[in-house]
Design a protein around this motif. Structure first.
Motif, PDB file in Angstrom:
ATOM      1  N   UNK A  47      62.384  48.480  45.138  1.00 12.78           N
ATOM      2  CA  UNK A  47      63.094  48.223  46.396  1.00 12.78           C
ATOM      3  C   UNK A  47      62.780  46.808  46.885  1.00 12.78           C
ATOM      4  N   UNK A  48      63.813  46.081  47.308  1.00 10.01           N
ATOM      5  CA  UNK A  48      63.593  44.669  47.668  1.00 10.01           C
ATOM      6  C   UNK A  48      62.690  44.498  48.890  1.00 10.01           C
ATOM      7  N   UNK A  49      62.591  45.522  49.733  1.00 14.51           N
ATOM      8  CA  UNK A  49      61.744  45.391  50.935  1.00 14.51           C
ATOM      9  C   UNK A  49      60.287  45.796  50.688  1.00 14.51           C
TER      10      UNK A  49
ATOM     11  N   UNK B 163      57.630  44.681  48.972  1.00 12.11           N
ATOM     12  CA  UNK B 163      56.525  43.715  49.152  1.00 12.11           C
ATOM     13  C   UNK B 163      56.385  43.302  50.604  1.00 12.11           C
ATOM     14  N   UNK B 164      57.533  43.106  51.239  1.00 12.78           N
ATOM     15  CA  UNK B 164      57.509  42.687  52.648  1.00 12.78           C
ATOM     16  C   UNK B 164      56.823  43.759  53.505  1.00 12.78           C
ATOM     17  N   UNK B 165      57.151  45.025  53.240  1.00 11.03           N
ATOM     18  CA  UNK B 165      56.553  46.112  54.022  1.00 11.03           C
ATOM     19  C   UNK B 165      55.068  46.237  53.716  1.00 11.03           C
ATOM     20  N   UNK B 166      54.730  46.135  52.429  1.00  9.26           N
ATOM     21  CA  UNK B 166      53.309  46.243  52.065  1.00  9.26           C
ATOM     22  C   UNK B 166      52.501  45.139  52.742  1.00  9.26           C
ATOM     23  N   UNK B 167      53.046  43.944  52.749  1.00  8.64           N
ATOM     24  CA  UNK B 167      52.312  42.795  53.279  1.00  8.64           C
ATOM     25  C   UNK B 167      52.273  42.777  54.809  1.00  8.64           C
ATOM     26  N   UNK B 168      53.240  43.487  55.430  1.00  8.02           N
ATOM     27  CA  UNK B 168      53.505  43.284  56.862  1.00  8.02           C
ATOM     28  C   UNK B 168      52.266  43.319  57.758  1.00  8.02           C
ATOM     29  N   UNK B 169      51.324  44.242  57.505  1.00 12.09           N
ATOM     30  CA  UNK B 169      50.185  44.264  58.429  1.00 12.09           C
ATOM     31  C   UNK B 169      48.860  43.986  57.705  1.00 12.09           C
ATOM     32  N   UNK B 170      48.936  43.472  56.473  1.00 11.83           N
ATOM     33  CA  UNK B 170      47.683  43.159  55.765  1.00 11.83           C
ATOM     34  C   UNK B 170      46.978  42.001  56.472  1.00 11.83           C
ATOM     35  N   UNK B 171      45.716  42.205  56.792  1.00 11.39           N
ATOM     36  CA  UNK B 171      44.947  41.182  57.491  1.00 11.39           C
ATOM     37  C   UNK B 171      43.996  40.443  56.551  1.00 11.39           C
ATOM     38  N   UNK B 172      43.660  41.098  55.423  1.00 16.04           N
ATOM     39  CA  UNK B 172      42.691  40.493  54.523  1.00 16.04           C
ATOM     40  C   UNK B 172      43.371  40.209  53.185  1.00 16.04           C
ATOM     41  N   UNK B 173      43.746  38.942  52.968  1.00 12.35           N
ATOM     42  CA  UNK B 173      44.524  38.582  51.780  1.00 12.35           C
ATOM     43  C   UNK B 173      43.709  38.644  50.488  1.00 12.35           C
ATOM     44  N   UNK B 174      42.416  38.874  50.617  1.00 11.66           N
ATOM     45  CA  UNK B 174      41.609  39.149  49.430  1.00 11.66           C
ATOM     46  C   UNK B 174      42.128  40.417  48.733  1.00 11.66           C
ATOM     47  N   UNK B 175      42.773  41.296  49.518  1.00 10.57           N
ATOM     48  CA  UNK B 175      43.293  42.541  48.960  1.00 10.57           C
ATOM     49  C   UNK B 175      44.812  42.511  48.835  1.00 10.57           C
ATOM     50  N   UNK B 176      45.359  41.320  48.640  1.00  9.78           N
ATOM     51  CA  UNK B 176      46.800  41.217  48.377  1.00  9.78           C
ATOM     52  C   UNK B 176      47.028  40.155  47.305  1.00  9.78           C
ATOM     53  N   UNK B 177      46.414  40.397  46.135  1.00 10.99           N
ATOM     54  CA  UNK B 177      46.593  39.479  45.015  1.00 10.99           C
ATOM     55  C   UNK B 177      47.408  40.208  43.945  1.00 10.99           C
ATOM     56  N   UNK B 178      47.776  39.490  42.879  1.00 13.00           N
ATOM     57  CA  UNK B 178      48.550  40.158  41.816  1.00 13.00           C
ATOM     58  C   UNK B 178      47.720  41.253  41.151  1.00 13.00           C
ATOM     59  N   UNK B 179      46.384  41.111  41.188  1.00 11.93           N
ATOM     60  CA  UNK B 179      45.544  42.130  40.540  1.00 11.93           C
ATOM     61  C   UNK B 179      45.190  43.304  41.448  1.00 11.93           C
ATOM     62  N   UNK B 180      45.512  43.204  42.713  1.00 13.96           N
ATOM     63  CA  UNK B 180      45.172  44.321  43.620  1.00 13.96           C
ATOM     64  C   UNK B 180      46.060  45.516  43.287  1.00 13.96           C
ATOM     65  N   UNK B 181      45.461  46.709  43.095  1.00 11.04           N
ATOM     66  CA  UNK B 181      46.300  47.891  42.850  1.00 11.04           C
ATOM     67  C   UNK B 181      47.262  48.116  44.015  1.00 11.04           C
ATOM     68  N   UNK B 182      48.511  48.416  43.670  1.00 11.45           N
ATOM     69  CA  UNK B 182      49.553  48.589  44.694  1.00 11.45           C
ATOM     70  C   UNK B 182      49.962  50.066  44.776  1.00 11.45           C
ATOM     71  N   UNK B 183      50.440  50.496  45.944  1.00  5.74           N
ATOM     72  CA  UNK B 183      50.899  51.896  46.053  1.00  5.74           C
ATOM     73  C   UNK B 183      52.151  52.141  45.205  1.00  5.74           C
ATOM     74  N   UNK B 184      52.239  53.340  44.627  1.00  5.34           N
ATOM     75  CA  UNK B 184      53.456  53.701  43.887  1.00  5.34           C
ATOM     76  C   UNK B 184      54.623  53.810  44.856  1.00  5.34           C
ATOM     77  N   UNK B 185      54.301  54.326  46.037  1.00  6.82           N
ATOM     78  CA  UNK B 185      55.343  54.538  47.044  1.00  6.82           C
ATOM     79  C   UNK B 185      54.761  54.202  48.418  1.00  6.82           C
ATOM     80  N   UNK B 186      55.601  53.620  49.277  1.00  7.50           N
ATOM     81  CA  UNK B 186      55.233  53.459  50.694  1.00  7.50           C
ATOM     82  C   UNK B 186      56.223  54.312  51.485  1.00  7.50           C
ATOM     83  N   UNK B 187      55.700  55.150  52.375  1.00  8.19           N
ATOM     84  CA  UNK B 187      56.567  55.934  53.265  1.00  8.19           C
ATOM     85  C   UNK B 187      56.290  55.458  54.682  1.00  8.19           C
TER      86      UNK B 187
END
Ligand SMILES: Cc1cc2nc3c(=O)[nH]c(=O)nc-3n(C[C@H](O)[C@H](O)[C@H](O)COP(=O)(O)OP(=O)(O)OC[C@H]3O[C@@H](n4cnc5c(N)ncnc54)[C@H](O)[C@@H]3O)c2cc1C
Length: 249
Positions: free
Chosen positions: A55-57, A59-83
């Motif tokens: 879904x095109x949104x 990454x935007x939704x995942x990033x929207x409230x992240x405060x610590x960018x140490x946990x938003x790298x290409x190697x950070x495990x990502x959720x299969x689904x965001x609800x």
């Protein structure tokens, strides 16, 4: 056997990763089917608030409230689904389907967790992002307010101040901290020497447990009510809303 493979480096990394990806893909497809069949009459509304990596949104939704960018790298495990639930039933559906398909749930309110625990996990997982749980009902006469769990503390100050300039909420120093993680950890602010912690000024809560029961203070009992106010967010279930006592200023 899989765990033995996974503990050996190099040769089995690919086998291991592929089996993980395959299992994840299956869980994720089954999970999505489960969500849309949970309340068939609501499938259209829940389908609008489900995001996967296609879904095109997403990454935007995942990033929207992240405060610590140490946990938003290409190697950070990502959720299969965001609800991003719109109502209690969407939360209950996500709990039911995550349990059924072996996915861990991470709950996010304001995204300020220092270790990224509201949006990172080392096992296949789903994020419930409470971004739409934002309503704040202030009852000035009785000096009470019901706050939905995805509100941030600045919004709470603002809504209370719209109704009364003599009352405020014992919120965080930073206005972007989410109400739920804040109260779940006790919650200190600038008025704590006079009034104590935010958790001391919570008078009720609506909560969903692992069996999808919606409980208020009376139904959950005093032990659980005590635990959710300081015992750590995400440890006991999902808070839908908090009833707080604003204080005089
Ligand atoms: C910039 C900054 C300023 C801060 N200032 C203060 C301060 O002044 N005073 C203070 O006391 N603390 C402060 N903190 C700490 C902050 O209160 C905690 O990190 C808090 O847990 C963040 O809550 P959140 O909802 O924003 O975070 P999130 O990351 O969304 O959630 C934190 C934890 O609570 C869980 N959780 C979230 N929503 C729910 C829910 N509805 N039901 C159950 N569990 C849930 C999450 O799964 C996670 O484990 C600050 C942190 C930061 C980064």
């Amino acid at each position: 056997m899989k765990s033995l493979y996974c503990s050996l480096p190099f040769l089995f990394v690919v086998v291991c990763s592929l089996s993980w990806v395959n299992a994840s893909a299956n869980s994720h497809e089954n999970f999505l089917d489960c969500l849309s069949s949970y309340h068939p009459q609501e499938s259209s509304s829940i389908s609008k608030v489900i995001y996967t990596e296609t879904n095109s949104s997403y990454s935007e939704i995942l990033e929207s409230s992240i405060q610590n960018y140490r946990f938003f790298t290409t190697n950070t495990p990502k959720p299969l689904v965001i609800v991003t639930p719109l109502n209690n039933s969407h939360v209950q559906a996500t709990i039911h389907c995550s349990k059924k398909h072996g996915l861990q749930i991470r709950i996010r309110s304001g995204g300020h967790n220092f270790e990224g625990l509201s949006y990172v996990s080392q096992v296949p997982f789903v994020v419930i992002d409470l971004v739409h749980f934002r309503s704040i009902d202030v009852d000035v006469e009785n000096e009470e307010a019901w706050i939905q769990s995805g509100a941030i503390t600045g919004e709470v100050y603002y809504r209370i101040n719209e109704r009364s300039t003599n009352l405020t909420f014992l919120g965080a120093v930073g206005h972007t901290v989410g109400i739920s993680g804040f109260i779940s950890g006790g919650g200190y602010g600038l008025l704590f020497q006079k009034y104590g912690l935010a958790a001391d000024n919570v008078i009720d809560a609506m909560f969903v447990d692992a069996n999808r029961r919606v409980l208020d203070r009376k139904l959950m009992g005093e032990d659980l009510f005590w635990a959710i106010r300081g015992g750590g967010g995400g440890s006991f279930g999902i808070v839908l809303s908090w009833k707080v006592k604003p204080v005089d200023v």
